[in-house]
Each structure stands twice: as structure tokens, then as C-alpha cells.
Design a protein around this motif. Sequence first.
Motif, PDB file in Angstrom:
ATOM      1  N   ASP A 127      -4.683  -5.461   4.993  1.00  0.00           N
ATOM      2  CA  ASP A 127      -5.400  -4.265   5.354  1.00  0.00           C
ATOM      3  C   ASP A 127      -4.438  -3.682   6.669  1.00  0.00           C
ATOM      4  O   ASP A 127      -4.431  -2.349   6.782  1.00  0.00           O
ATOM      5  N   ASP A 128      -4.264  -4.693   7.361  1.00  0.00           N
ATOM      6  CA  ASP A 128      -3.375  -4.271   8.508  1.00  0.00           C
ATOM      7  C   ASP A 128      -2.041  -4.389   8.760  1.00  0.00           C
ATOM      8  O   ASP A 128      -1.368  -4.834   9.729  1.00  0.00           O
ATOM      9  N   VAL A 129      -1.451  -4.388   7.745  1.00  0.00           N
ATOM     10  CA  VAL A 129      -0.111  -4.678   7.533  1.00  0.00           C
ATOM     11  C   VAL A 129       0.786  -3.507   8.187  1.00  0.00           C
ATOM     12  O   VAL A 129       0.152  -2.206   8.213  1.00  0.00           O
ATOM     13  N   ARG A 130       1.623  -3.818   9.088  1.00  0.00           N
ATOM     14  CA  ARG A 130       2.346  -3.028   9.896  1.00  0.00           C
ATOM     15  C   ARG A 130       4.003  -3.089   9.842  1.00  0.00           C
ATOM     16  O   ARG A 130       4.389  -4.098   9.404  1.00  0.00           O
ATOM     17  N   SER A 131       4.773  -1.998  10.242  1.00  0.00           N
ATOM     18  CA  SER A 131       6.284  -2.147  10.365  1.00  0.00           C
ATOM     19  C   SER A 131       6.508  -2.660  11.456  1.00  0.00           C
ATOM     20  O   SER A 131       5.628  -2.965  12.343  1.00  0.00           O
ATOM     21  N   VAL A 132       7.750  -3.475  11.755  1.00  0.00           N
ATOM     22  CA  VAL A 132       7.964  -3.960  13.094  1.00  0.00           C
ATOM     23  C   VAL A 132       8.057  -3.067  14.064  1.00  0.00           C
ATOM     24  O   VAL A 132       7.895  -3.346  15.294  1.00  0.00           O
ATOM     25  N   THR A 133       7.813  -1.808  14.005  1.00  0.00           N
ATOM     26  CA  THR A 133       7.916  -0.707  14.931  1.00  0.00           C
ATOM     27  C   THR A 133       6.194  -0.537  15.227  1.00  0.00           C
ATOM     28  O   THR A 133       5.893   0.658  15.951  1.00  0.00           O
ATOM     29  N   GLY A 134       5.343  -0.947  14.415  1.00  0.00           N
ATOM     30  CA  GLY A 134       4.051  -0.818  14.297  1.00  0.00           C
ATOM     31  C   GLY A 134       3.330   0.314  13.572  1.00  0.00           C
ATOM     32  O   GLY A 134       2.126   0.657  13.813  1.00  0.00           O
ATOM     33  N   SER A 135       4.155   0.954  12.872  1.00  0.00           N
ATOM     34  CA  SER A 135       3.505   1.830  11.919  1.00  0.00           C
ATOM     35  C   SER A 135       2.596   1.233  11.027  1.00  0.00           C
ATOM     36  O   SER A 135       2.937   0.229  10.027  1.00  0.00           O
ATOM     37  N   PRO A 136       1.349   1.828  10.772  1.00  0.00           N
ATOM     38  CA  PRO A 136       0.390   1.439   9.597  1.00  0.00           C
ATOM     39  C   PRO A 136       0.918   1.971   8.238  1.00  0.00           C
ATOM     40  O   PRO A 136       1.725   2.867   8.166  1.00  0.00           O
ATOM     41  N   LEU A 137       0.236   1.310   7.191  1.00  0.00           N
ATOM     42  CA  LEU A 137       0.454   1.901   5.753  1.00  0.00           C
ATOM     43  C   LEU A 137       0.032   3.469   5.857  1.00  0.00           C
ATOM     44  O   LEU A 137      -1.073   3.631   6.500  1.00  0.00           O
ATOM     45  N   HIS A 138       0.639   4.211   5.221  1.00  0.00           N
ATOM     46  CA  HIS A 138       0.354   5.423   4.765  1.00  0.00           C
ATOM     47  C   HIS A 138      -1.291   5.410   4.269  1.00  0.00           C
ATOM     48  O   HIS A 138      -1.408   4.671   3.263  1.00  0.00           O
ATOM     49  N   PRO A 139      -2.055   6.292   4.931  1.00  0.00           N
ATOM     50  CA  PRO A 139      -3.408   6.356   4.187  1.00  0.00           C
ATOM     51  C   PRO A 139      -3.595   6.541   2.716  1.00  0.00           C
ATOM     52  O   PRO A 139      -4.377   6.085   1.868  1.00  0.00           O
ATOM     53  N   ARG A 140      -2.544   7.156   2.265  1.00  0.00           N
ATOM     54  CA  ARG A 140      -2.607   7.503   1.007  1.00  0.00           C
ATOM     55  C   ARG A 140      -1.756   6.598   0.149  1.00  0.00           C
ATOM     56  O   ARG A 140      -1.519   7.013  -1.256  1.00  0.00           O
ATOM     57  N   ALA A 141      -1.062   5.656   0.586  1.00  0.00           N
ATOM     58  CA  ALA A 141      -0.212   5.083  -0.147  1.00  0.00           C
ATOM     59  C   ALA A 141      -0.927   4.228  -1.373  1.00  0.00           C
ATOM     60  O   ALA A 141      -1.816   3.701  -0.979  1.00  0.00           O
ATOM     61  N   SER A 142      -0.305   4.401  -2.403  1.00  0.00           N
ATOM     62  CA  SER A 142      -1.194   3.945  -3.845  1.00  0.00           C
ATOM     63  C   SER A 142      -0.087   3.292  -4.624  1.00  0.00           C
ATOM     64  O   SER A 142       0.958   3.184  -4.649  1.00  0.00           O
ATOM     65  N   LEU A 143      -0.832   2.178  -5.256  1.00  0.00           N
ATOM     66  CA  LEU A 143      -0.078   1.180  -6.049  1.00  0.00           C
ATOM     67  C   LEU A 143      -0.555   1.619  -7.566  1.00  0.00           C
ATOM     68  O   LEU A 143      -1.614   2.346  -7.772  1.00  0.00           O
ATOM     69  N   PRO A 144       0.247   1.167  -8.559  1.00  0.00           N
ATOM     70  CA  PRO A 144       0.271   1.523 -10.052  1.00  0.00           C
ATOM     71  C   PRO A 144      -0.867   0.785 -10.533  1.00  0.00           C
ATOM     72  O   PRO A 144      -1.418  -0.263 -10.219  1.00  0.00           O
ATOM     73  N   THR A 145      -1.206   1.112 -11.735  1.00  0.00           N
ATOM     74  CA  THR A 145      -1.995   0.123 -12.796  1.00  0.00           C
ATOM     75  C   THR A 145      -0.768  -0.296 -13.982  1.00  0.00           C
ATOM     76  O   THR A 145       0.143   0.558 -14.143  1.00  0.00           O
ATOM     77  N   PHE A 146      -1.201  -1.162 -14.455  1.00  0.00           N
ATOM     78  CA  PHE A 146      -0.265  -1.877 -15.480  1.00  0.00           C
ATOM     79  C   PHE A 146      -1.127  -2.186 -16.827  1.00  0.00           C
ATOM     80  O   PHE A 146      -2.225  -2.615 -16.827  1.00  0.00           O
ATOM     81  N   MET A 147      -0.253  -2.090 -18.002  1.00  0.00           N
ATOM     82  CA  MET A 147      -0.991  -2.810 -19.253  1.00  0.00           C
ATOM     83  C   MET A 147      -0.154  -3.925 -19.402  1.00  0.00           C
ATOM     84  O   MET A 147       1.010  -4.056 -19.080  1.00  0.00           O
ATOM     85  N   ILE A 148      -0.825  -5.098 -19.685  1.00  0.00           N
ATOM     86  CA  ILE A 148      -0.320  -6.321 -20.023  1.00  0.00           C
ATOM     87  C   ILE A 148      -0.045  -6.542 -21.399  1.00  0.00           C
ATOM     88  O   ILE A 148      -0.723  -6.236 -22.248  1.00  0.00           O
ATOM     89  N   ARG A 149       1.373  -6.997 -21.518  1.00  0.00           N
ATOM     90  CA  ARG A 149       1.800  -7.159 -22.947  1.00  0.00           C
ATOM     91  C   ARG A 149       2.190  -8.687 -23.156  1.00  0.00           C
ATOM     92  O   ARG A 149       3.182  -9.038 -22.328  1.00  0.00           O
ATOM     93  N   ASP A 150       1.827  -9.122 -24.167  1.00  0.00           N
ATOM     94  CA  ASP A 150       2.352 -10.847 -24.389  1.00  0.00           C
ATOM     95  C   ASP A 150       3.591 -10.814 -24.925  1.00  0.00           C
ATOM     96  O   ASP A 150       4.283 -11.849 -25.266  1.00  0.00           O
ATOM     97  N   ASP A 151       4.139  -9.749 -25.258  1.00  0.00           N
ATOM     98  CA  ASP A 151       5.536  -9.649 -25.958  1.00  0.00           C
ATOM     99  C   ASP A 151       6.835  -9.437 -24.982  1.00  0.00           C
ATOM    100  O   ASP A 151       7.785  -9.449 -25.152  1.00  0.00           O
ATOM    101  N   LEU A 152       6.358  -9.370 -23.870  1.00  0.00           N
ATOM    102  CA  LEU A 152       7.406  -9.108 -22.742  1.00  0.00           C
ATOM    103  C   LEU A 152       7.771 -10.445 -22.038  1.00  0.00           C
ATOM    104  O   LEU A 152       6.902 -11.388 -22.252  1.00  0.00           O
ATOM    105  N   GLU A 153       9.032 -10.782 -21.783  1.00  0.00           N
ATOM    106  CA  GLU A 153       9.565 -12.137 -20.985  1.00  0.00           C
ATOM    107  C   GLU A 153       8.513 -12.214 -19.607  1.00  0.00           C
ATOM    108  O   GLU A 153       8.854 -11.382 -18.832  1.00  0.00           O
ATOM    109  N   THR A 154       8.250 -13.565 -19.545  1.00  0.00           N
ATOM    110  CA  THR A 154       7.476 -13.935 -18.413  1.00  0.00           C
ATOM    111  C   THR A 154       8.477 -14.272 -17.416  1.00  0.00           C
ATOM    112  O   THR A 154       9.638 -14.412 -17.615  1.00  0.00           O
TER     113      THR A 154
END
Length: 264
Positions: A127-154
Motif C-alpha cells: 500500500d505504501d509503495v513510492r517512487s524514489v522521489t517519494g511519489s505515491p501510487l496514483h489513487p486510480r491506478a488499476s490492475l487487470p483481471t485475467f482468465m487462466i488457460r491450461d493450454d498456455l505455456e508456463t
Amino acid sequence: MKRCSIMRYIALIPAFVYAIGCGQIDPPPPLDEDGEPVPIPEPLDDWLNFLEIVPEEELSVRPTITIAFNAYLDPTTYDSYSTARLQSGGLRHGSRVDYRMTRREIHFRPTSDLEPELQYELVWTADDVRSVTGSPLHPRASLPTFMIRDDLETSPPLQRPEVSWREVEELFEAHCTSCHGDSRWSQLPMLTPETLIGARSDQVDAMLVEPFHPARSYLMHKILPDYPVRRFTEQPPPWSDQPPLSTDDIERIEHWIANGAPHP
Ligand code: HEC
């Protein structure tokens, strides 16, 4: 007044050219409950943000996800085991991450197999990740969702390519030792395992090379041309007649440190 607003448009032209040229546009500023922009806290000049996440949409049961950032990360604000996680409903998977400093990327890999045909959410947990200049993560920075497939290479376990001291030494000989090794520059540190590994910088309170920790090693802060926090200039200095290191060269030195700075 009129002249002033024209000047403002003219001043914006480089920003548009940059945005079109690079295909990346800064995310809109976050808004508060009243729809007003949240001011960026001083003295930050930017939020930390995710730039690119690979792969998109689909993952193998044991994938490596690469998350690229717009800035260098402060290594004291996250750790390699609890930075992010993949979850599907109540199902959670532990993970390992490796921060590839030169590329400003985190390589993330779950430590157990994901369930095929389920949808997983990638959740940022440092939660408290920062850049080296002290910038916090953008409050709206969002990460994706994924579908898992067993025919893709691990993916194989997270590992760095091996880099020997000899390879690092060759880079130093080609770019550095004309000064760091010249008796007329005797105040400059020599670039040898003994004078680098565990040795303190004369400029800041840090080790020149801290084995296994490139992000904490001042040598890295000096050779990454756009690293924002260091004293004096990048290395080799822009005023010198020595050719700059390429990004691949810098990454090789990073791998050497990340593997524990092995030397004979
Ligand atoms: C033209 C001469 C010259 C070359 C070539 C050069 N340096 Fe330097 N280096 C300096 C000078 C002068 C300083 C001190 C001023 C500064 O930091 O900008 C310095 C400082 C440093 C420091 C900081 C030392 C400390 O105690 O914190 C490191 C690390 C460093 N150099 C590494 C390198 C590496 C690695 C290369 C090659 C990739 C390199 N230098 C190439 C002249 C040079």
C-alpha cells in the motif's frame, strides 16, 4: 490576457507532440467526492503509475507478469513477498516478485499453480509503495483481471541471467577506468570487487555495491542516466570522451549485483 492564453496553448504543443509520439497519455487527475481534482501533494511532480502490464487478459497456470512503472521504485517501500497477489474470489496465491530496476519493471510470479478456467484479479498489496522521489501510487491506478488457460505455456522460476565479474570488468575497462584507475584521479574509487562490494560511497550514505540489492547500490544510481536521486552527475560523465553505457550494459551490471556480485 488574450496573449497569455495563446502562449499557454503554444506551451502545451510539446506535451501533445509527446503524447501522440509515444502513444502514452497521462491518466486523468484523480477527483475527490465533489468531482474536483485531488492536488498532487508537494513536492511531488508526478504520481507513481503502472505503464504497461504483460501479458494481457489471459495467463497460463504458472505465469510471469511484468508490470512496468513510470518511475524508479523506492526499495524500502515494498518487499519481494507481499507486493501483489492473484486472487479469485476467496482463492489467493502467494507470489514472488523481482524488481528489474534498469527497466523499471516488477516481474511477478505466483508460487503455486492457478486454477484453469477461473478469472483472477491482480491486486496490489504494497500500500505504501513510492517512487524514489517519494511519489505515491496514483489513487486510480488499476490492475487487470485475467482468465487462466491450461493450454498456455508456463513460465520458468524468476531468475536472472548469469553475469560474471569478467564481463562487468570489461564494461568498466571500456567506459570507466580511463578516469577510475588513472593515478591523476586518485580520489576516485577504483572499480574492483574490493573497492565496490560493501564499500561506502564518498558522496552519499550508501554502499557502492550491496550484493543482491541493485536498487540500494549507489553504483546503479550513478550509471542510470535518468535516475533522479544522486549527487553530481551520471557516469560516465556527459562531459567525458567515454561512450555512455547502453541500457543492456547497465542491465548486465544490475544482474551481476542481483546475483550477489560474484567474483573470483
Ligand atoms: C571522465 C572521467 C570519468 C569517467 C570516464 C567515469 N567517471 Fe565516475 N566519476 C568521475 C568523477 C569526476 C566523479 C566525481 C563527480 C561525480 O560524481 O560526478 C565520479 C564519480 C563516480 C562514482 C561515485 C563514487 C562515490 O564515492 O560515490 C561512481 C560510482 C562512478 N563514478 C562510477 C563510474 C563508472 C561505473 C563509470 C563507467 C561507466 C565511470 N564512473 C566513468 C569521473 C569519471
